[in-house]
Enzyme design. Sequence first.
Site, PDB file in Angstrom:
ATOM      1  N   LYS A   1       0.822  -1.211   0.000  1.00  0.00           N
ATOM      2  CA  LYS A   1       0.000   0.000   0.000  1.00  0.00           C
ATOM      3  C   LYS A   1       0.865   1.274   0.000  1.00  0.00           C
ATOM      4  O   LYS A   1       0.426   2.312  -0.482  1.00  0.00           O
ATOM      5  CB  LYS A   1      -0.927   0.033   1.211  1.00  0.00           C
ATOM      6  CG  LYS A   1      -1.826  -1.176   1.393  1.00  0.00           C
ATOM      7  CD  LYS A   1      -2.897  -1.274   0.321  1.00  0.00           C
ATOM      8  CE  LYS A   1      -4.061  -2.193   0.682  1.00  0.00           C
ATOM      9  NZ  LYS A   1      -3.749  -3.595   0.946  1.00  0.00           N
TER      10      LYS A   1
HETATM   11  C1  PLP Z   1      -4.443  -4.763   0.585  1.00  0.00           C
HETATM   12  C2  PLP Z   1      -3.719  -6.043   0.633  1.00  0.00           C
HETATM   13  C3  PLP Z   1      -3.996  -7.104  -0.257  1.00  0.00           C
HETATM   14  C4  PLP Z   1      -5.123  -7.035  -1.256  1.00  0.00           C
HETATM   15  O1  PLP Z   1      -4.902  -6.058  -2.235  1.00  0.00           O
HETATM   16  P1  PLP Z   1      -6.139  -5.524  -3.114  1.00  0.00           P
HETATM   17  O2  PLP Z   1      -5.593  -4.407  -3.918  1.00  0.00           O
HETATM   18  O3  PLP Z   1      -7.158  -5.064  -2.110  1.00  0.00           O
HETATM   19  O4  PLP Z   1      -6.630  -6.672  -3.916  1.00  0.00           O
HETATM   20  C5  PLP Z   1      -3.208  -8.241  -0.201  1.00  0.00           C
HETATM   21  N1  PLP Z   1      -2.218  -8.364   0.709  1.00  0.00           N
HETATM   22  C6  PLP Z   1      -1.932  -7.381   1.583  1.00  0.00           C
HETATM   23  C7  PLP Z   1      -0.830  -7.588   2.550  1.00  0.00           C
HETATM   24  C8  PLP Z   1      -2.660  -6.181   1.569  1.00  0.00           C
HETATM   25  O5  PLP Z   1      -2.356  -5.213   2.448  1.00  0.00           O
END
Ligand code: PLP
Length: 461
Positions: free
Chosen positions: A112
């Site tokens: 993120k």
């Molecule tokens: C947010 C997240 C996901 C999923 O990603 P999306 O974009 O919501 O599909 C997978 N793994 C981790 C560690 C995340 O923080």
Amino acid sequence: MKYISTRGAAPALTFDQAMMTGLARDGGLYLPETIPTLSEGEISALAGLPYEEVVFRVIRPFTGDAFADDELKGLIAKAYAGFNHTARAPLVQLDANHFLLELFHGPTLAFKDFAMQLIGQLMQAALAKSGERITIVGATSGDTGSAAIEAFKGLENVDVIILFPHGRVSEVQRRQMTTPQEPNVHALAVDGDFDTCQARLKDMFNDFAFRDEVRLAGVNSINWARVLAQVVYYFTAATALGAPAREVSFAVPTGNFGDIFAGYIARRMGLPIKTLVVATNQNDILHRALTTGEYRPDGVVPSISPSMDIQVSSNFERALFYAYDGDGAAVAQVMEELKSGGFRISQGALEALRDTFASGRVSEEETAATIRDMLAETGELLCPHSAVGVAVAKAHLGPEPMITLATAHPAKFPDAVEAATGQRPELPPHMAGLFTRGERVTRVGNDLAALQAVIRERIAR
Ligand SMILES: *Cc1c(COP(=O)(O)O)cnc(C)c1O
């Protein structure tokens, strides 16, 4: 470059307007009116460039007149300066034809950060020009919240309010959201699951009076700018392995479909991606939808990969928009059906989706076994989400290189990793003190009016 809504009934916006707006006023999500492409020569020229330079070349065709080139380069440089790895998104080899793209070297140890650090810079620059003050409200299954707080804490003209599902995030995740002391940071623990948090967030966006009153801005992956920032590492990874001369595939641990949808955009821009493999945990609505054509949420079951405990994947709407050939009315129709339980994807749209996407689901036991086996076979300690990706990738290996996205650092989920391997992953030094600092959090019921009241009170400080 103009941005249009997946539901076809909201005004077209510029890049910076779409970034500041988040959700479109017809309930849809913004997408570029046309997807710019890079030529084969432009793609091969990306190989070996510094990460920041690739960011500039990949996102520049989308940003229109929002930023001058030098300004944009400066903002990109600041966004990635806080990462703990000079490659930003290093690629590690797991097996002869299987690679791991480590996306957890940012300040909050999850992928993120790639998008949030960048939109933090872009939004600040846009606000400095307009003199506006905004309220950022985000819903999180764990990692978006801390990444947003890290990107926006301490800023003058921004309040950042995070809704997380009470009791359903790991302790590290919770503390990352509740221990920052900056007065513009507000963590709200909501009674419910992530889908509840995301639904109340969408309700706030659809309450236009409230939306305008608090100048609501969104940083969930409903925000196009976030998806765009994530397109970049598909290019760095693929070109490092021989693209555009060679095809590659990606396996992506998926929840809200934002990360994998960024891969879809990369593919549409001309990157030769053979298959994008959707990897889900036991909350497998996307795997079921791609297998059966029925998109029908059936309740979230908590797992050891909590950031993927989602049943209503917002960004899937964007994939549907393209699968339905840009027919906003058809998308609006299925989204209306979703309100009363679910919908069937048309045969044509399903075939279009299957052209790009494959999928797989992993049980809790298989996830733990994958963490254990990978440590034994390669020395790589995976977080549970990344393990879901690796397990599904293994079932989809082909002649082309497979790249699995490692979405978080194992130290964010120490209990699950220790249970699987007997080894407790250590937090990196910059996060020392996480367990000793005081927490600040407000518990709120699953109630729109109650949430709005708390937000009004907080931003009046
Ligand atoms: C947010 C997240 C996901 C999923 O990603 P999306 O974009 O919501 O599909 C997978 N793994 C981790 C560690 C995340 O923080």
